[in-house]
Design an enzyme around this catalytic site. Structure first.
Site: not given
Length: 351
Positions: A174, A317
């Protein structure tokens, strides 16, 4: 297509393959249990993949990005423009997850659900433009029902692309300035605990900043009158587009029979949402690491999860999950390639 697809049945673990893997572990040339979590990991992957000797050659990573209106409340150390700038970095190969995906030989699916720059057009990014980020949940619901449904479906679509490619493992990542605030808000509702207990520095807030973040979350929790038994409403009112996409992806993976490796705090909130929406998905969720955000431990305990790593990570991430892949691959190699006592002509412990 129903609007409650996430309730559909998830795949069941292959109990025959699981038992075969357990029997094999007992025969390998080592004391029983001497490889710790790696033994159970290999066995579980066998049950998930339906084969005695699992492997993790094909890994799919999906990176979901979205902006957050709650940034208006001063809860982040970085401006929202960073979200779009990082999208460019992801596809340009300069971000941590980009480097890790390349080193692992994994695919990287970058999905822009809605940044403040709706005109952003980057080659290699799927721009869905569900809105210019979410609304400020301290004043109104973060998402409309339509946006929520679309974000869940976006995650599902990414999981189905992974399934089509033959992925054996799915990692969700994310990106979104303000998303630790949204994640903490959802988590404090689902776990029914004070926001301060789950709020952390995120991108680098000091103690005063963390207290302010918790105050904003508590105001929003009161504004929306959120209850722990309303996961979808909590997601819509105080969540994020990328958190919804992760939730949809995890559920779709369980339905399609793809193992999921969950990253850190934000991804674990999505995992908790997925389990609350469809408990059948839980066996498909593996957990990569215990992150540095204060609320992550509470989430892992609630999910009865045993993370593989504890490195003090808080990048997001999907980076922590990607870092755990080599360990998982080695667990599979040990399970599949070690000799048995009989093959090596080594005396086993008496029964």
């Amino acid at each position: 297509m129903t609007q409650t697809w996430w309730r559909d049945a998830c795949q069941a673990l292959d109990q025959t393959a699981l038992q075969q893997a357990r029997e094999r572990q007992r025969q390998l040339t080592k004391p029983a249990g001497s490889l710790g979590q790696l033994e159970g990991l290999a066995e579980r992957l066998a049950g998930l993949q339906g084969c005695e000797r699992p492997s993790l050659e094909r890994v799919a990573i999906a990176l979901f990005a979205g902006d957050h209106g709650v940034v208006e409340e001063g809860i982040s150390a970085y401006p929202q423009a960073v979200t779009g700038q990082m999208l460019r970095n992801f596809v340009g190969g300069g971000a941590a997850i980009s480097v890790l995906a390349s080193e692992l030989g994994a695919s990287l699916d970058v999905v822009d659900l809605g940044t403040i720059d709706l005109g952003l057009d980057l080659p290699g990014v799927r721009h869905l433009r569900l809105g210019a980020g979410t609304a400020n949940f301290a004043r109104q619901p973060a998402m409309s029902d339509e946006q929520l449904q679309a974000a869940l479906q976006a995650g599902r679509d990414s999981a189905l692309r992974a399934a089509t490619s033959g992925a054996q493992l799915f990692i969700g990542g994310e990106m979104g300035i303000g998303n630790t605030t949204a994640a903490a808000a959802v988590a404090c509702v689902l776990l029914d605990c004070p926001a301060l207990a789950l709020s952390g520095p995120g991108t680098g807030l000091d103690q005063a900043g963390v207290r302010h973040k918790a105050e904003v979350i508590e105001r929003a929790r009161t504004l929306h009158a959120l209850q722990a038994d309303q996961p979808l409403r909590a997601l819509a009112c105080v969540g994020g587009l990328e958190i919804a996409a992760l939730t949809g992806a995890y559920l779709a993976c369980a339905q399609a029979g793809i193992a999921v490796l969950v990253d850190g705090f934000i991804c674990s909130v999505a995992a908790l949402l997925a389990v609350r929406l469809n408990p059948q998905c839980q066996p498909w969720l593996l957990f990569a690491h215990q992150g540095a955000e204060p609320g992550h431990q509470a989430l892992l305990e609630n999910l009865q999860a045993e993370p593989l790593l504890a490195l003090g990570l808080r990048l997001g991430e999907g980076s922590g999950a990607a870092l755990a892949v080599p360990l998982m691959r080695l667990a599979c190699a040990l399970h599949g390639q070690m000799a048995t006592f009989a093959e090596a002509a080594v005396a086993d412990r008496p029964a």
